[in-house]
Design an enzyme around this catalytic site. Structure first.
Site, PDB file in Angstrom:
ATOM      1  N   CYS A 118       0.479  -8.240  -5.481  1.00 21.84           N
ATOM      2  CA  CYS A 118       0.254  -9.263  -6.511  1.00 21.84           C
ATOM      3  C   CYS A 118       1.596  -9.754  -7.084  1.00 21.84           C
ATOM      4  O   CYS A 118       2.354 -10.395  -6.389  1.00 21.84           O
ATOM      5  CB  CYS A 118      -0.687  -8.718  -7.579  1.00 21.84           C
ATOM      6  N   HIS A 178      -5.434  -6.320  -4.481  1.00 24.83           N
ATOM      7  CA  HIS A 178      -5.035  -5.026  -5.041  1.00 24.83           C
ATOM      8  C   HIS A 178      -5.692  -3.850  -4.312  1.00 24.83           C
ATOM      9  O   HIS A 178      -6.729  -3.361  -4.759  1.00 24.83           O
ATOM     10  CB  HIS A 178      -5.440  -4.960  -6.516  1.00 24.83           C
ATOM     11  N   GLU A 191      -4.873  -0.854  -4.423  1.00 22.55           N
ATOM     12  CA  GLU A 191      -4.888   0.327  -5.312  1.00 22.55           C
ATOM     13  C   GLU A 191      -6.081   0.311  -6.268  1.00 22.55           C
ATOM     14  O   GLU A 191      -6.379   1.312  -6.908  1.00 22.55           O
ATOM     15  CB  GLU A 191      -3.553   0.424  -6.080  1.00 22.55           C
TER      16      GLU A 191
END
Lengths: 223, 81
Positions: free
Chosen positions: A86, A200, A202
């Protein structure tokens, strides 16, 4: 494996990133932007998501001059592995470690939602655990994620298998949320040691939170 | 001296903000507006009296930080004051 996660004023995904790599059994160190050196023995640098320096001027325009970024650029140029997620992806293009540039989303809105991604190249460290054309369900959350590159640059990306991921619907058909050229969600450099993506991974590591498709992405970095 | 830097998206690079404002103007019946492009203006106050060397310095600032030359053009102006 030692993972160094860089933290800038305005970064807000460093804890999620740390949590994700620790869940995968790795040692993670948060590194403040004023540091001039990466921890000794760093295997992977992650530039996490957020709004470094308030996104002033352009996203990541100011972060690229932070002391730690000098060390990150040197690390990358020596073949060290770097992952930008990002805002981290925006830093990598601003620092010219990755080609292209990032623009405001085509619809001018901040977009925060799960989105499907298609694996376009897996002959690299990052996506080696994924299959070609595999669909991954991963959150996106950005206002300036419209990837731009000129025609010549785009051709070169494809020729070198540097286009990693595209935005699609759940059937694998192109569904472009932000106006990115060719619906591109993630790329790598020619040497395939620097990786950037707007989504994302994660935030997609536990089924209970919607998806764990990010696990096999991040696992690519584990030895 | 004051230096004004104007930054615009390059021609051919879609300007979504300009498009949204164009649409809003059209809905207010300003139908004469054919196109809208939105840019940034940065006003610098520089401790420099020589215009030529100021121009050179500001150009470096633009290339290194103020503009992203992959998608943006910039112009440097010296306002009469």
């Amino acid at each position: 494996m030692l993972v160094a996660v860089a933290v800038f004023p305005g970064t807000n995904c460093e804890i999620d990133t740390k949590y994700a790599f620790e869940k995968l059994g790795q040692e993670v160190v948060l590194v403040f932007h004023k540091e001039e050196k990466l921890p000794l023995g760093t295997d992977l640098v992650v530039l996490p998501g957020g709004f470094s320096y308030g996104d002033y001027l352009r996203s990541a325009a100011i972060a690229k001059f932070s002391p730690i970024m000098k060390a990150v650029i040197e690390f990358a140029n020596q073949g060290g592995k770097v992952l930008g997620i990002c805002n981290g992806f925006q830093m990598l293009v601003e620092a010219r470690l990755l080609p292209g540039a990032m623009k405001r989303n085509e619809n001018v809105h901040f977009i925060s939602q799960f989105h499907h991604l298609k694996v376009i190249a897996n002959d690299n460290t990052f996506l080696q655990k994924c299959s070609m054309n595999e669909l991954l369900n991963v959150p996106i959350a950005h206002g300036e994620g419209s990837f731009y590159i000129d025609d010549a640059g785009l051709k070169e990306l494809y020729a070198n298998h540097q286009v990693l991921l595209t935005y699609t619907d759940d059937k694998g058909n192109i569904q472009n949320p932000n106006g990115s050229v060719d619906s591109i969600a993630g790329i790598c450099n020619k040497a395939k040691n620097v990786f950037g993506l707007m989504p994302h991974p994660e935030r997609a590591i536990e089924k209970i939170l919607g998806s764990d498709d990010g696990v096999k992405m991040l696992q690519g970095f584990l030895n | 001296m004051k230096v004004i830097v104007n930054i615009q998206l390059k021609n051919g690079v879609l300007d979504p903000q300009g498009k949204a404002v164009h649409h809003a103007l059209a809905s207010l019946k300003f139908n004469e507006v054919g196109d809208v492009r939105i840019g940034k203006q940065i006003i610098l106050d520089i401790a420099e009296s020589d215009k030529e060397s100021a121009q050179k310095r500001v150009q470096i600032m633009c290339e290194e930080l103020l503009a992203n030359t992959i998608i943006e053009n910039y112009t440097i102006e010296f306002p009469a004051c």
